[in-house]
Write a protein that holds these residues in place. Structure first.
Motif, short mmCIF file in Angstrom:
data_model
loop_
_atom_site.label_atom_id
_atom_site.label_comp_id
_atom_site.label_asym_id
_atom_site.label_seq_id
_atom_site.Cartn_x
_atom_site.Cartn_y
_atom_site.Cartn_z
N PHE A 30 0.83 -1.20 0.00
CA PHE A 30 0.00 0.00 0.00
C PHE A 30 0.86 1.25 0.00
O PHE A 30 1.93 1.27 0.61
N ASP A 32 0.61 5.45 0.70
CA ASP A 32 -0.18 6.57 1.19
C ASP A 32 0.26 7.82 0.42
O ASP A 32 1.32 8.38 0.70
N TYR A 61 -8.09 1.15 -4.28
CA TYR A 61 -7.86 2.01 -3.13
C TYR A 61 -8.49 1.38 -1.88
O TYR A 61 -9.49 0.67 -1.98
N THR A 62 -7.91 1.68 -0.73
CA THR A 62 -8.54 1.26 0.52
C THR A 62 -9.55 2.33 0.92
O THR A 62 -9.58 3.42 0.34
N LYS A 63 -10.37 2.04 1.90
CA LYS A 63 -11.33 3.02 2.40
C LYS A 63 -10.63 4.27 2.93
O LYS A 63 -11.17 5.37 2.89
N LEU A 66 -5.59 4.73 0.68
CA LEU A 66 -4.28 4.21 0.31
C LEU A 66 -4.37 3.54 -1.06
O LEU A 66 -5.40 2.98 -1.43
N TRP A 67 -3.29 3.60 -1.81
CA TRP A 67 -3.24 2.91 -3.08
C TRP A 67 -2.88 1.45 -2.83
O TRP A 67 -1.92 1.16 -2.12
N ALA A 68 -3.63 0.53 -3.39
CA ALA A 68 -3.32 -0.89 -3.30
C ALA A 68 -2.52 -1.28 -4.54
O ALA A 68 -2.96 -1.05 -5.67
N GLN A 70 -0.27 -4.45 -6.42
CA GLN A 70 -0.19 -5.90 -6.41
C GLN A 70 0.82 -6.40 -7.44
O GLN A 70 0.90 -5.87 -8.55
#
Length: 90
Positions: A30, A32, A61-63, A66-68, A70
């Motif tokens: 992740f 930020d 994105y997370t709630k 944050l950028w996810a 993979q």
């Protein structure tokens, strides 16, 4: 000088060496964007460019915003094979 993407790949390789069974989702990390300075790429502000260079892709994105990022299992296996070939050649 060591590039950040090289350090990220080294971390992936170290993780794969310690835990050789790669999860179905590969590896996820992740970013930020509020805590990382953007890097200008072709005149645009870009966050996480080193992660892209290391072989990760942006998957959402997370709630919390944050950028996810993979790296797929196939890409991890390819990175491990490439590392093994380089070590044999040395």
């Amino acid at each position: 000088m060591t590039r950040a993407s090289d350090l990220i790949q080294a971390a992936v390789l170290s993780t794969a060496e310690k835990w050789p069974e790669i999860p179905q989702q590969g590896m996820v990390s992740f970013i930020d964007p509020a805590k990382v300075a953007p890097r200008p790429i072709r005149g645009r502000k870009t966050w996480g460019h080193s992660w892209f260079e290391a072989g990760f892709r942006h998957v959402g994105y997370t709630k919390a915003g944050l950028w996810a990022m993979q790296m797929d299992p196939a890409d991890i296996r390819a990175l491990v094979r490439m590392d093994q070939m380089v070590r044999r050649a040395a």
